[in-house]
Design a protein around this motif. Structure first.
Motif, PDB file in Angstrom:
ATOM      1  N   ASP A 239      41.230  37.641  43.116  1.00 15.72           N
ATOM      2  CA  ASP A 239      42.239  36.517  42.683  1.00 15.72           C
ATOM      3  C   ASP A 239      43.488  37.147  43.006  1.00 15.72           C
ATOM      4  O   ASP A 239      43.755  38.373  43.402  1.00 15.72           O
ATOM      5  CB  ASP A 239      41.990  36.837  41.106  1.00 15.72           C
ATOM      6  CG  ASP A 239      42.458  38.026  40.317  1.00 15.72           C
ATOM      7  OD1 ASP A 239      43.589  38.295  40.229  1.00 15.72           O
ATOM      8  OD2 ASP A 239      41.718  39.116  40.343  1.00 15.72           O
ATOM      9  N   ASP A 361      39.701  31.078  45.451  1.00 13.63           N
ATOM     10  CA  ASP A 361      40.712  30.111  46.024  1.00 13.63           C
ATOM     11  C   ASP A 361      40.324  29.510  47.209  1.00 13.63           C
ATOM     12  O   ASP A 361      40.995  28.283  47.383  1.00 13.63           O
ATOM     13  CB  ASP A 361      42.098  30.485  46.041  1.00 13.63           C
ATOM     14  CG  ASP A 361      42.744  31.183  44.803  1.00 13.63           C
ATOM     15  OD1 ASP A 361      42.167  30.645  43.658  1.00 13.63           O
ATOM     16  OD2 ASP A 361      43.880  31.856  44.736  1.00 13.63           O
ATOM     17  N   ALA A 372      45.484  27.868  50.350  1.00 18.91           N
ATOM     18  CA  ALA A 372      45.273  29.074  49.649  1.00 18.91           C
ATOM     19  C   ALA A 372      45.703  30.280  50.748  1.00 18.91           C
ATOM     20  O   ALA A 372      46.049  31.340  50.207  1.00 18.91           O
ATOM     21  CB  ALA A 372      43.607  29.303  49.346  1.00 18.91           C
TER      22      ALA A 372
END
Length: 442
Positions: A239, A361, A372
């Motif tokens: 993340d 993502d 992303a």
């Protein structure tokens, strides 16, 4: 074009990273020992202007290891073969310091660097599986702290040997009968805690001076070692926020060691899933998830806990107390797993599934995936990425659809710059230590 350019590596994982990847209808089940397959992938990555190929490794398996790990090429061997069928792309191989003599390592990577015209990189690892020791006539694996002390000394020796010959030591003076200038060949005479190495290396200095150093540090010892000694760090961050925190941390550590943080590249691993529409991307993502059964997910997670048997626990009970099994294993990853389970109150089943097939993502249309990449690059959370196939054909899809978008946005190269790996990365050629002292003395 942006002055700062995205770095991309391609993970060469043969028949797949996971335990079930080889079962996909389009997968080549025997890819991990199929040179023609590796050649095609290497040339495809080079056509897409990737910075490097990356070959991971391990020196211990069990019948429960992943299919790729059960049967695959030794890294330096396959990279030497690929050097002959590529021209520009870097060649990074994993080799453990725990079970390899520095003199041999210096010769192997020095040879690869000469064979490839200066494109070699060494991913320095210490190995974490206890069983590794039993393949090298040892009863017990080194403990975590000892492994990093050993790694620092091992790298000192290897880099010292790579500087045995000054750049202009080989004169090849036929008329005068002088093959080399003996004042520019140097013994190492290393006497340390773990190694006693005389030298010099029986191989001249390579085209890029020293192969590029990679490391995968995520524990405290690992991050310090990587920040102090490596040119690039391969890390797993799923993340954006955790990736940003890691990025800032290791860059700060690099500066603390007196280094230019811009000369240390942070490269998270990822497995993009790309669809022409959001619906197709979701369908392909579900196809990707379906390759990993819960039994396989437990095995994937077990590697970071020294192959601990998670099947003995209730899948739908809270994540078990297993921290003790990871104390001398892959500590950074195991701590991340334990933290995920604790913070989100997950069951064992949920933890294993999240760890084995995290939703990141990088699932979406080409534009969304490019967004992303750009977001992580500019935040900054990464200097680039180590790309790993999620599905058998995704490298081709990525090269055809996402790469042109990144190039149009000015953050990814259209052509290679320079001839050596260091030149492509924008890293200076390290000066030979003996040349520096001789010039200073003069």
């Amino acid at each position: 074009m942006s002055a700062r350019q995205l770095k991309l590596g391609f993970m060469m994982h043969g028949n797949g990273t996971g335990w079930g990847d080889w079962r996909h209808p389009r997968a080549t089940a025997g890819a991990s020992t199929d040179f023609a397959y590796y050649k095609r992938q290497a040339q495809l990555a080079e056509a897409a202007k990737f910075d490097f190929l990356f070959v991971a490794d391990s020196v211990h398996i069990t019948p429960k290891s992943s299919p790729h790990y059960l049967n695959r090429f030794e890294p330096l061997t396959i990279l030497s073969a690929l050097a002959a069928v590529t021209e520009h792309i870097g060649l990074v191989g994993t080799l453990t310091v725990s079970y390899a003599e520095p003199f041999n390592v210096a010769r192997q990577f020095g040879s690869l660097d000469h064979i490839s015209g200066g494109r070699a990189g060494w991913n320095v690892v210490t190995s974490w599986l206890e069983g590794s020791a039993r393949n090298y006539s040892r009863e017990k694996h080194y403990d975590h702290a000892t492994r990093y002390r050993l790694a620092a000394e091992h790298l000192d020796v290897v880099q010292g040997l790579w500087d045995s010959w000054e750049d202009d030591a080989l004169t090849h003076d036929k008329a005068g009968g002088q093959f080399f200038d003996p004042t520019k060949l140097h013994r190492l005479d290393h006497h340390g805690q773990f190694f006693q190495v005389e030298g010099p290396l029986n191989l001249s200095r390579s085209p890029q001076g020293q192969p590029v150093i990679f490391q995968a540090g995520a524990s405290e010892d690992g991050k310090n070692f990587a920040a102090a000694r490596s040119d690039a760090i391969f890390v797993q961050n799923d993340d954006l926020q955790s990736a940003k925190a890691y990025y800032a941390d290791v860059k700060r550590r690099a500066a603390g060691f007196g280094r230019d943080p811009d000369e240390l590249f942070v490269l998270p691993g990822l497995r993009p899933v790309i669809g022409s529409t959001e619906a197709e991307a979701e369908r392909k993502y579900q196809e990707f998830i379906a390759l990993t059964s819960i039994e396989d997910a437990l095995l994937i997670m077990a590697r970071s806990f020294n192959e601990h048997d998670f099947s003995q626990y209730d899948l739908d009970a809270p994540f078990p107390d297993v921290a003790r099994f990871a104390e001398n294993s892959n500590r950074s990853t195991s701590e991340r797993v334990i933290r995920l389970a604790r913070d989100e109150n997950l069951t064992l089943r949920q933890t294993a599934q999240r760890f084995a097939t995290p939703r990141t993502d990088f699932v979406g249309t080409p534009e969304q995936v490019a967004d992303a990449f750009q977001r992580w690059f500019l935040e900054p959370a990464a200097d680039g990425f180590v790309y790993n196939n999620s599905l058998p054909d995704e490298l081709s899809v990525f090269a055809e659809t996402v790469v042109p978008i990144l190039q149009d946005r000015g953050i990814y190269r259209r052509e290679y710059q320079g001839t050596t790996f260091r030149e492509q990365l924008g890293l200076p050629k390290p000066a030979n230590r003996h040349s520096i002292r001789r010039i200073a003395a003069e």
